[in-house]
Design a protein around this motif. Structure first.
Motif, mmCIF file in Angstrom:
data_model
loop_
_atom_site.group_PDB
_atom_site.id
_atom_site.type_symbol
_atom_site.label_atom_id
_atom_site.label_comp_id
_atom_site.label_asym_id
_atom_site.label_seq_id
_atom_site.Cartn_x
_atom_site.Cartn_y
_atom_site.Cartn_z
ATOM 1 N N ALA A 118 -25.813 -1.554 -21.848
ATOM 2 C CA ALA A 118 -25.063 -1.973 -23.027
ATOM 3 C C ALA A 118 -24.672 -3.372 -22.699
ATOM 4 C CB ALA A 118 -23.826 -1.138 -23.309
ATOM 5 N N GLN A 119 -25.376 -4.172 -23.800
ATOM 6 C CA GLN A 119 -24.912 -5.733 -23.486
ATOM 7 C C GLN A 119 -23.800 -5.883 -24.491
ATOM 8 O OE1 GLN A 119 -28.451 -7.928 -24.119
ATOM 9 N NE2 GLN A 119 -28.584 -8.358 -21.962
ATOM 10 N N ARG A 120 -22.778 -6.503 -24.135
ATOM 11 C CA ARG A 120 -21.657 -6.813 -24.952
ATOM 12 C C ARG A 120 -21.975 -8.217 -25.462
ATOM 13 N NH1 ARG A 120 -17.712 -5.809 -28.323
ATOM 14 N NH2 ARG A 120 -15.728 -6.800 -27.901
ATOM 15 N N ARG A 121 -22.007 -8.209 -26.714
ATOM 16 C CA ARG A 121 -22.298 -9.536 -27.323
ATOM 17 C C ARG A 121 -20.835 -9.996 -28.130
ATOM 18 N NH1 ARG A 121 -27.552 -11.156 -29.576
ATOM 19 N NH2 ARG A 121 -26.480 -12.930 -30.067
ATOM 20 N N PHE A 122 -20.476 -11.267 -27.663
ATOM 21 C CA PHE A 122 -19.363 -11.641 -28.601
ATOM 22 C C PHE A 122 -19.474 -12.520 -29.762
ATOM 23 C CE2 PHE A 122 -18.398 -11.482 -23.941
ATOM 24 C CZ PHE A 122 -17.208 -10.339 -24.165
ATOM 25 N N THR A 123 -18.831 -12.164 -30.745
ATOM 26 C CA THR A 123 -18.977 -13.058 -32.084
ATOM 27 C C THR A 123 -18.353 -14.368 -31.856
ATOM 28 O OG1 THR A 123 -16.815 -12.162 -33.042
ATOM 29 C CG2 THR A 123 -18.684 -10.893 -33.328
ATOM 30 N N PHE A 124 -18.735 -15.235 -32.814
ATOM 31 C CA PHE A 124 -18.128 -16.463 -32.746
ATOM 32 C C PHE A 124 -16.805 -16.352 -33.240
ATOM 33 C CE2 PHE A 124 -17.432 -20.544 -35.550
ATOM 34 C CZ PHE A 124 -17.095 -21.242 -34.711
ATOM 35 N N LEU A 125 -15.992 -15.510 -33.892
ATOM 36 C CA LEU A 125 -14.726 -15.046 -34.095
ATOM 37 C C LEU A 125 -13.909 -14.815 -32.850
ATOM 38 C CD1 LEU A 125 -12.482 -15.042 -36.347
ATOM 39 C CD2 LEU A 125 -12.918 -12.834 -36.694
ATOM 40 N N GLN A 126 -14.371 -14.130 -32.347
ATOM 41 C CA GLN A 126 -13.787 -13.383 -31.051
ATOM 42 C C GLN A 126 -13.765 -14.709 -29.818
ATOM 43 O OE1 GLN A 126 -16.895 -10.449 -30.041
ATOM 44 N NE2 GLN A 126 -15.254 -8.914 -30.219
ATOM 45 N N ILE A 127 -14.834 -15.557 -29.830
ATOM 46 C CA ILE A 127 -14.819 -16.640 -28.908
ATOM 47 C C ILE A 127 -13.782 -17.576 -29.252
ATOM 48 C CG2 ILE A 127 -16.355 -18.579 -28.220
ATOM 49 C CD1 ILE A 127 -18.812 -16.682 -28.424
ATOM 50 N N ALA A 128 -13.656 -18.047 -30.488
ATOM 51 C CA ALA A 128 -12.650 -18.951 -31.029
ATOM 52 C C ALA A 128 -11.251 -18.203 -30.828
ATOM 53 C CB ALA A 128 -12.976 -18.933 -32.788
ATOM 54 N N ILE A 129 -11.188 -16.972 -31.115
ATOM 55 C CA ILE A 129 -9.433 -16.598 -30.789
ATOM 56 C C ILE A 129 -9.299 -16.702 -29.134
ATOM 57 C CG2 ILE A 129 -8.218 -14.363 -30.842
ATOM 58 C CD1 ILE A 129 -9.687 -13.574 -33.360
ATOM 59 N N ALA A 130 -10.482 -16.318 -28.480
ATOM 60 C CA ALA A 130 -10.264 -16.309 -26.933
ATOM 61 C C ALA A 130 -9.792 -18.072 -26.535
ATOM 62 C CB ALA A 130 -11.520 -15.969 -26.351
ATOM 63 N N LEU A 131 -10.720 -18.908 -27.102
ATOM 64 C CA LEU A 131 -10.562 -20.257 -26.749
ATOM 65 C C LEU A 131 -8.962 -20.512 -27.346
ATOM 66 C CD1 LEU A 131 -11.660 -22.944 -25.907
ATOM 67 C CD2 LEU A 131 -12.538 -23.246 -28.289
ATOM 68 N N GLN A 132 -8.619 -20.101 -28.273
ATOM 69 C CA GLN A 132 -7.213 -20.397 -28.645
ATOM 70 C C GLN A 132 -6.189 -20.018 -27.836
ATOM 71 O OE1 GLN A 132 -5.525 -19.886 -33.204
ATOM 72 N NE2 GLN A 132 -5.291 -17.898 -31.947
ATOM 73 N N THR A 133 -6.528 -18.556 -27.393
ATOM 74 C CA THR A 133 -5.323 -17.912 -26.662
ATOM 75 C C THR A 133 -5.373 -18.810 -25.175
ATOM 76 O OG1 THR A 133 -6.123 -15.906 -27.394
ATOM 77 C CG2 THR A 133 -4.918 -15.805 -25.315
ATOM 78 N N LEU A 134 -6.620 -19.129 -24.693
ATOM 79 C CA LEU A 134 -6.404 -19.852 -23.365
ATOM 80 C C LEU A 134 -5.824 -21.370 -23.780
ATOM 81 C CD1 LEU A 134 -7.849 -20.291 -20.569
ATOM 82 C CD2 LEU A 134 -9.533 -21.465 -21.629
ATOM 83 N N THR A 135 -6.204 -22.052 -24.603
ATOM 84 C CA THR A 135 -5.286 -23.340 -24.898
ATOM 85 C C THR A 135 -4.007 -23.068 -24.898
ATOM 86 O OG1 THR A 135 -5.693 -23.145 -27.383
ATOM 87 C CG2 THR A 135 -7.366 -24.309 -25.791
ATOM 88 N N ILE A 136 -3.483 -22.125 -25.546
ATOM 89 C CA ILE A 136 -2.002 -21.747 -25.598
ATOM 90 C C ILE A 136 -1.477 -21.337 -24.160
ATOM 91 C CG2 ILE A 136 -0.105 -20.352 -26.503
ATOM 92 C CD1 ILE A 136 -2.056 -20.077 -29.105
ATOM 93 N N PHE A 137 -2.154 -20.783 -23.380
ATOM 94 C CA PHE A 137 -1.749 -20.452 -22.192
ATOM 95 C C PHE A 137 -1.753 -21.755 -21.188
ATOM 96 C CE2 PHE A 137 -2.609 -19.345 -17.729
ATOM 97 C CZ PHE A 137 -1.609 -18.629 -17.394
ATOM 98 N N LEU A 138 -2.770 -22.426 -21.333
ATOM 99 C CA LEU A 138 -2.790 -23.823 -20.622
ATOM 100 C C LEU A 138 -1.622 -24.703 -21.210
ATOM 101 C CD1 LEU A 138 -6.828 -24.475 -20.403
ATOM 102 C CD2 LEU A 138 -5.043 -23.584 -18.796
ATOM 103 N N GLN A 139 -1.087 -24.671 -22.391
ATOM 104 C CA GLN A 139 0.048 -25.625 -22.741
ATOM 105 C C GLN A 139 1.325 -25.008 -22.232
ATOM 106 O OE1 GLN A 139 -1.166 -28.319 -23.853
ATOM 107 N NE2 GLN A 139 0.454 -28.107 -25.514
ATOM 108 N N ALA A 140 1.364 -23.741 -21.759
ATOM 109 C CA ALA A 140 2.639 -23.137 -21.006
ATOM 110 C C ALA A 140 2.504 -23.818 -19.549
ATOM 111 C CB ALA A 140 2.431 -21.753 -21.125
#
Length: 120
Positions: free
Chosen positions: A7-29
């Motif tokens: 099973a290949q897991r495909r990520f949607t653009f929305l999931q990628i955008a949320i993951a990027l946002q989460t990562l940038t907030i973590f990096l802000q900390a």
């Protein structure tokens, strides 16, 4: 010989955008900690704020694109827009040097972003 279906897991653009946002907030900390301990921390935190805000705008765009063509629920748009409002307040509080609200709001934003990521 039996073949295994992978099973290949495909990520949607929305999931990628949320993951990027989460990562940038973590990096802000992380950069907030550097802000307190190094001379270049302020530069990193300031640049990170711009990147985090851009990631929040990207999240809104991804939510709109996921809704309009696919005919899905508009709920992600409201969530993304609310998050953009929080990001705007966060940036304004950072510029105004109000750490008593800026820091807890950052923690809240990270928690909400992780929650949004887990729901997708």
């Amino acid at each position: 010989m039996a073949t295994q279906a992978t099973a290949q897991r495909r990520f949607t653009f929305l999931q990628i955008a949320i993951a990027l946002q989460t990562l940038t907030i973590f990096l802000q900390a992380v950069s907030a900690g550097l802000l307190l301990t190094t001379s270049y921390g302020e530069l990193l935190h300031s640049a990170g704020a711009r990147v985090m805000y851009g990631a929040s705008v990207l999240y809104v765009l991804a939510a709109v694109l996921a809704w309009k063509p696919g005919g899905g629920s508009p709920r992600p748009i409201w969530q993304a827009s609310g998050f953009l409002v929080l990001a705007s307040i966060q940036v304004a509080l950072g510029i105004a040097h109000v750490p008593s609200v800026h820091l807890p709001l950052g923690v809240l934003m990270f928690g909400l972003s992780v929650l949004a990521l887990a729901r997708r």
